[in-house]
Design an enzyme around this catalytic site. Structure first.
Site, PDB file in Angstrom:
ATOM      1  N   GLU B  50       0.808  -1.224   0.000  1.00 25.63           N
ATOM      2  CA  GLU B  50       0.000   0.000   0.000  1.00 25.63           C
ATOM      3  C   GLU B  50       0.844   1.279   0.000  1.00 25.63           C
ATOM      4  O   GLU B  50       0.397   2.317  -0.486  1.00 25.63           O
ATOM      5  CB  GLU B  50      -0.956   0.018   1.187  1.00 25.63           C
ATOM      6  CG  GLU B  50      -2.097  -0.989   1.075  1.00 25.63           C
ATOM      7  CD  GLU B  50      -1.776  -2.350   1.662  1.00 25.63           C
ATOM      8  OE1 GLU B  50      -0.583  -2.633   1.930  1.00 25.63           O
ATOM      9  OE2 GLU B  50      -2.711  -3.149   1.867  1.00 25.63           O
ATOM     10  N   PHE B 112     -11.279  -7.252  13.942  1.00 26.73           N
ATOM     11  CA  PHE B 112     -10.225  -7.701  13.033  1.00 26.73           C
ATOM     12  C   PHE B 112      -9.920  -6.612  12.003  1.00 26.73           C
ATOM     13  O   PHE B 112     -10.816  -6.068  11.380  1.00 26.73           O
ATOM     14  CB  PHE B 112     -10.650  -8.997  12.323  1.00 26.73           C
ATOM     15  CG  PHE B 112      -9.644  -9.466  11.320  1.00 26.73           C
ATOM     16  CD1 PHE B 112      -8.378  -9.877  11.728  1.00 26.73           C
ATOM     17  CD2 PHE B 112      -9.928  -9.465   9.963  1.00 26.73           C
ATOM     18  CE1 PHE B 112      -7.423 -10.292  10.805  1.00 26.73           C
ATOM     19  CE2 PHE B 112      -8.975  -9.886   9.032  1.00 26.73           C
ATOM     20  CZ  PHE B 112      -7.728 -10.299   9.460  1.00 26.73           C
ATOM     21  N   GLN B 113      -8.653  -6.324  11.847  1.00 22.24           N
ATOM     22  CA  GLN B 113      -8.170  -5.281  10.931  1.00 22.24           C
ATOM     23  C   GLN B 113      -8.820  -3.927  11.210  1.00 22.24           C
ATOM     24  O   GLN B 113      -9.059  -3.146  10.293  1.00 22.24           O
ATOM     25  CB  GLN B 113      -8.373  -5.703   9.462  1.00 22.24           C
ATOM     26  CG  GLN B 113      -7.469  -6.880   9.086  1.00 22.24           C
ATOM     27  CD  GLN B 113      -7.343  -7.115   7.601  1.00 22.24           C
ATOM     28  OE1 GLN B 113      -8.270  -6.877   6.837  1.00 22.24           O
ATOM     29  NE2 GLN B 113      -6.191  -7.602   7.175  1.00 22.24           N
ATOM     30  N   LYS B 162     -17.516  -0.725   6.321  1.00 21.01           N
ATOM     31  CA  LYS B 162     -18.003  -1.703   5.345  1.00 21.01           C
ATOM     32  C   LYS B 162     -19.526  -1.658   5.193  1.00 21.01           C
ATOM     33  O   LYS B 162     -20.046  -1.772   4.083  1.00 21.01           O
ATOM     34  CB  LYS B 162     -17.559  -3.106   5.752  1.00 21.01           C
ATOM     35  CG  LYS B 162     -17.815  -4.124   4.649  1.00 21.01           C
ATOM     36  CD  LYS B 162     -17.095  -5.432   4.897  1.00 21.01           C
ATOM     37  CE  LYS B 162     -17.300  -6.367   3.706  1.00 21.01           C
ATOM     38  NZ  LYS B 162     -16.609  -7.653   3.900  1.00 21.01           N
ATOM     39  N   MET B 477      24.381   9.371   1.741  1.00 21.32           N
ATOM     40  CA  MET B 477      24.272  10.623   2.492  1.00 21.32           C
ATOM     41  C   MET B 477      24.541  10.380   3.973  1.00 21.32           C
ATOM     42  O   MET B 477      25.159  11.219   4.640  1.00 21.32           O
ATOM     43  CB  MET B 477      22.890  11.243   2.282  1.00 21.32           C
ATOM     44  CG  MET B 477      22.776  12.678   2.767  1.00 21.32           C
ATOM     45  SD  MET B 477      23.973  13.779   1.973  1.00 21.32           S
ATOM     46  CE  MET B 477      23.025  14.377   0.575  1.00 21.32           C
TER      47      MET B 477
END
Lengths: 163, 577
Positions: B50, B112-113, B162, B477
Site C-alpha cells: 500500500e 479484526f483489521q 463496510k 548521504m
C-alpha cells in the site's frame, strides 16, 4: 504572554482532537481548554489559554485557522474582554476553621454548596487570578480536591465571535 | 434508483473524472472492489504494497496536477499508506485516500483489521473524514476532492465502514461545494502587490527565490515572464525546480544545503528577496539568524501560516502565485519606474564571479564511475525532456544539481519528508499518466530496496521505466555525514548482502544491465532509452567515496559553504569483505 483564544468549531466528531493534536504536534502550550455547543447545534465554542511570544501566537492562530473544522477564531486578549473560570473546591473544615473558611468564601463572593461535619464544597467564579488567590488563601484548611473549568471568555462591546 | 455505498463511491470517482486509482484490496474494501469490477471507466492499478499505492498516486498527481487516488482496506492497509500520505502532505500534493473500515457496529471493539484511521492520519492530512451514513457519502467525496485540490493542496483521507458501502440510497453527485469553514484564497491583496512592485523595482541587488508553490499554482509561465521582464537572477528550491527553465542564464542553480555557491552567495548578499511559493525550510536557510542579512523580503504564498514562520517578512502577500505574479507583470509593464539597469549589471558581474568557481565540478578523469557523470549523460541523452523521479539521499541531490529541468512537473521527489522508497512507485504513477514519455527513476541501492516489490507492478502494467541505480554500496548521504561529523565511524551505513540487481530485474521479467566503467555509461543509457516498451534496470557501480558538494553544514550561514571536495577515507567493498 498569556492569550485567550476562542473559536467556533464545526460540531463534528474529532474536531477537538484536531485542535489538541495541533498543539502537541507543534509543541505549543495549552494551559486550559473548554469546549461546549453553542445556541447553534452545528457549532461548538472552544476557548483555550496559551502562552508564547508574539511570533508563536501568530503561528498558533494561523495554524488554527488552517484547520478545516475551525470556522472562526478570535484572540480575546487583543481587546477588552470578560474572562471567567469556575472553581469547585472541597476542603476539610473542623473547629474554628469552619467560620474562618466561611468568611473567606464571603470575601471572595463564592458559595458553599455542600456541607458535611468535616468538609465544605465551595463554588467560586472569576478570573483565573482570583481563583488562584482563593486557593492560596484557603490553603490553611486541608484541600481535598480542586476542579477548575478552564477559562471561558467573551469580548466586550461590539466585538463578537459569530459566523 | 437506489445504489449501494460501494456503487455510489465508484460513481463519484467517475463523475470526478478519475482515470486511475492505485490500491490493494482487503476485507473491509471488498464491496468497493466488487463495484469496481462491474465498470471499466475507473482503472484500478494493483500495487504490491500500500505504500506503493500512495507514492504512485502522488507521482500521478505531481506530474499532472490532478488529484491522485488511493484505495486500501482497513487496518494494515491504511497504516501502510501513512508514509505515503505524510510524504504527500509535506510536499503539498493533492491525494484522496479511500480506506475501508470495519462496520460501524464494530468500531471501537478492536475488531479484526480495525485501526483508528482518522486518528492515525490526522497529523499528516489536510483533512480527513469518517463516513458513518451512506447518505453523506457522495457529499463527503466531493468535499474530499475539493479540499485536496484547492488552496495549498494536500492529502485528504475518507474512511468508509463496510456497512456504509453496503447500505443503499439515492445517488446524486453534488455539482459544487461550499464550506463555511474552508475558503481558500484565490487572489492576492492589490495594495500589498503594489507595495511589493515598488520595492522590487527599487532593488539594486534583487533575487528571486521560488519553490514548489509555483508549480502547484500552475504559475510557471507567469514566473518565467516576470523574471525575464525584470532580468533578475533566480534560484529555485529542490521542490521548485523546473518552474523556471534551468537552461536560462538568469537561473543561478538550486539553493540551500547542497545548492550552488552562486545561488547561496546571491541570497546572502541580495537587498530585495522575492520569495514565491517557498517556505524558508531549514535546508534552505541554514542558520536563520544569518539568512539574507541585507534583504527586504517579499513573500507570496497561498498559505498564511508559511509566511513569517521561520524568517520575518516585510511584505507578505497571501495569494495564489499565478494571480499575484500576473498582477505584478501588469503593474511593472504599466509602471514609469524601471529596474536600475546599471546596478543590475554590477550585480550580475558579481554573480558571474561566483559562477566562475564552477562549484559543481567533479573529477572527470576518474577510473570509477562518478554519479554526477551518469546524471550529466542522462540529461544529455534524454535532451532534458524526461520525467525524473528520485529517492532520497546523495543521488537525489546530484539529480537536482545535474539534470536541468526546463519545465514544471518533470522533477518528482520527496523533498519535505525525505522518503526513501518514493522513487519507483512515484515513477509508476508518472508513467501511467504519461504513457509515451520517458520516465527515469534515479535511485540508489539502499532506497530502491525499500519499495523494490513494485517491479512486479511495473511488469503487470508494462511500465517501461528506466531505473538509474547509482550503486555505491552505502547509504551515501548517511555515510557522508558520518565522514564529516562522526569522525568517520561508518555505523550501519554500508549496504551489505546486496542482491544481483540485474538478475533481480530479470526475474521480475525486466531487463537489467550492470555498468562498471565510465566508458560504458553512455552506451548503457542509450541502450536503455532505446527500449521503449520495457523496464530497464541500470545498475551503475559508482565511486564509493564521492560526496555531494557544495555543502552548507546544518546550522551554518549561507555564505559558509564547503566547496572543496576533500578525499574521503571510506572502507571499500574489498576491505570490508
Amino acid at each position: 504572554m498569556r492569550h485567550i483564544i476562542s473559536m467556533l468549531l464545526e460540531n463534528e466528531a474529532g474536531a477537538l482532537s484536531r485542535v489538541a493534536g495541533l498543539f502537541s504536534a507543534r509543541g505549543y502550550n495549552i494551559e486550559s481548554l473548554t469546549v461546549a455547543p453553542t445556541e447553534d447545534p452545528t457549532l461548538s465554542r472552544l476557548t483555550l489559554v496559551t502562552s508564547g511570544s508574539d511570533d508563536i501566537i501568530e503561528q498558533i492562530t494561523k495554524q488554527l485557522n488552517k484547520l478545516v473544522d475551525v470556522v472562526k477564531l478570535l484572540d480575546l486578549t487583543e481587546g477588552t474582554h470578560i474572562e471567567r473560570e469556575m472553581l469547585l473546591i472541597k476542603v476539610t473544615v473542623e473547629g474554628p476553621m469552619r467560620e474562618e473558611v466561611k468568611r473567606l468564601v464571603d470575601i471572595f463572593r463564592g458559595r458553599i454548596v455542600d456541607v458535611t461535619e468535616a468538609s465544605y464544597v465551595i463554588e467560586l467564579t472569576g478570573t483565573s487570578d482570583k481563583l488562584d488567590a482563593f486557593i492560596q488563601a484557603v490553603g490553611g484548611a486541608g484541600i481535598l480536591e480542586t476542579v477548575r473549568s478552564g477559562v471561558s471568555g467573551i469580548a466586550r462591546g461590539e466585538r463578537s465571535l459569530r459566523v | 434508483m437506489e445504489l449501494t455505498g460501494a456503487d455510489i463511491l465508484v460513481r463519484c470517482l467517475q463523475d470526478e473524472g478519475v482515470e486511475y486509482i492505485f490500491g490493494y484490496p482487503g476485507g473491509a474494501a471488498l464491496h468497493i472492489y466488487d463495484a469496481l469490477y462491474k465498470q471499466d471507466k475507473v482503472k484500478h492499478i494493483l500495487v504490491r504494497h500500500e505504500q506503493g499505492a500512495a507514492h504512485a498516486a502522488d507521482g500521478y498527481a505531481r506530474s499532472t496536477g490532478r488529484p491522485g487516488v488511493v484505495l486500501v482496506t482497513s487496518g494494515p492497509g491504511v497504516t501502510n499508506t501513512v508514509t505515503g500520505i505524510a510524504t504527500a502532505y509535506m510536499d503539498s500534493s493533492p491525494l484522496v485516500i479511500l480506506s475501508g473500515q470495519v462496520a460501524t457496529s464494530l468500531i471501537g471493539n478492536d475488531a479484526f483489521q480495525e485501526v483508528d484511521a482518522v486518528g492515525i492520519t490526522r497529523p499528516c492530512v489536510k483533512h480527513n473524514f469518517l463516513v458513518k451514513d451512506v447518505r453523506d457519502l457522495a457529499a463527503t467525496i466531493k468535499k474530499a476532492f475539493y479540499i485536496a485540490t484547492t488552496g495549498r493542496p494536500g492529502p485528504v483521507l475518507v474512511d468508509i465502514p463496510k456497512d456504509v458501502t453496503a447500505h443503499k440510497t439515492e445517488y446524486e453527485y453534488p455539482k459544487s461545494v461550499s464550506m463555511r469553514s474552508y475558503n481558500p484564497v484565490t487572489k492576492g491583496h492589490p495594495g500589498q502587490i503594489k507595495r511589493a512592485v515598488d520595492l522590487i523595482l527599487a532593488a539594486k541587488q534583487p533575487m528571486f527565490y521560488t519553490g514548489g508553490g509555483v508549480i502547484l499554482g500552475e504559475a510557471s509561465a507567469a514566473l518565467t515572464e516576470l523574471v525575464r521582464v525584470l532580468g533578475y537572477p533566480i534560484t529555485q528550491t529542490l521542490m521548485g525546480l523546473g518552474a523556471f527553465p534551468a537552461t536560462d542564464p538568469r537561473f543561478v542553480g538550486m539553493l540551500g544545503m547542497h545548492g550552488t555557491y552562486e545561488a547561496n552567495m546571491a541570497m546572502h548578499e541580495c537587498d530585495v528577496l522575492i520569495a514565491v511559493g517557498a517556505r524558508f525550510d531549514d535546508r534552505v536557510t541554514g542558520d536563520v539568524s544569518k539568512f539574507c542579512p541585507n534583504a527586504r523580503i517579499v513573500h507570496v504564498d497561498i498559505d498564511p501560516s508559511s509566511i513569517s514562520k521561520n524568517v520575518p517578512v516585510e511584505i507578505p502577500i497571501v495569494g495564489a502565485a499565478g494571480f499575484v505574479l500576473e498582477e505584478m507583470i501588469k503593474q511593472i509593464k504599466a509602471s514609469k519606474k524601471q529596474p536600475d539597469r546599471e546596478a543590475l549589471a554590477g550585480w550580475w558581474k558579481k554573480i558571474d564571479e561566483w559562477r566562475k568557481l564552477n562549484c559543481l565540478d567533479y573529477d572527470r578523469e576518474s577510473q570509477l564511475i562518478k554519479p554526477q557523470f551518469v546524471l550529466e549523460k542522462l540529461y544529455e541523452l534524454t535532451a532534458g525532456d524526461a520525467y525524473v523521479t528520485s529517492d532520497v539521499g546523495q543521488h537525489q541531490m546530484w539529480a537536482a544539481q545535474f539534470y536541468k529541468f526546463d519545465r514544471p512537473r518533470r522533477w518528482i521527489n520527496s523533498g519535505g519528508l525525505g522518503t526513501m522508497g518514493f522513487g519507483l512507485p512515484a515513477a509508476m504513477g508518472v508513467q501511467m499518466a504519461h504513457p509515451e514519455a520517458t520516465v527515469c527513476c534515479v535511485t540508489g541501492e539502499a532506497s530502491i530496496q525499500m519499495c523494490i516489490q513494485e517491479l512486479s507492478t511495473c511488469k503487470q502494467y508494462d511500465l517501461p521505466i528506466k531505473i538509474v541505480n547509482l550503486n555505491n554500496r552505502y547509504m551515501g548521504m548517511v555515510r557522508q555525514w558520518q565522514e564529516f561529523f562522526y569522525d568517520r565511524r561508518y555505523s550501519h551505513s554500508y549496504m551489505d548482502a546486496l542482491p544481483d540487481f540485474v538478475k533481480l530485474a530479470e526475474s521480475y521479467g525486466h531487463a537489467g544491465l550492470k555498468i562498471e566503467k565510465p566508458g560504458d555509461v553512455e552506451a548503457a543509457l542509450r541502450e536503455a532509452l532505446k527500449q521503449k516498451d520495457r523496464l530497464v534496470f541500470l545498475d551503475f557501480i559508482t565511486d564509493q567515496t564521492e560526496n555531494v558538494y557544495p555543502m552548507i553544514v546544518a546550522g551554518k550561514g549561507q555564505n559558509e559553504m564547503h566547496l572543496k571536495p576533500c578525499k574521503a577515507v571510506v572502507p571499500t567493498d574489498r576491505e570490508l569483505a
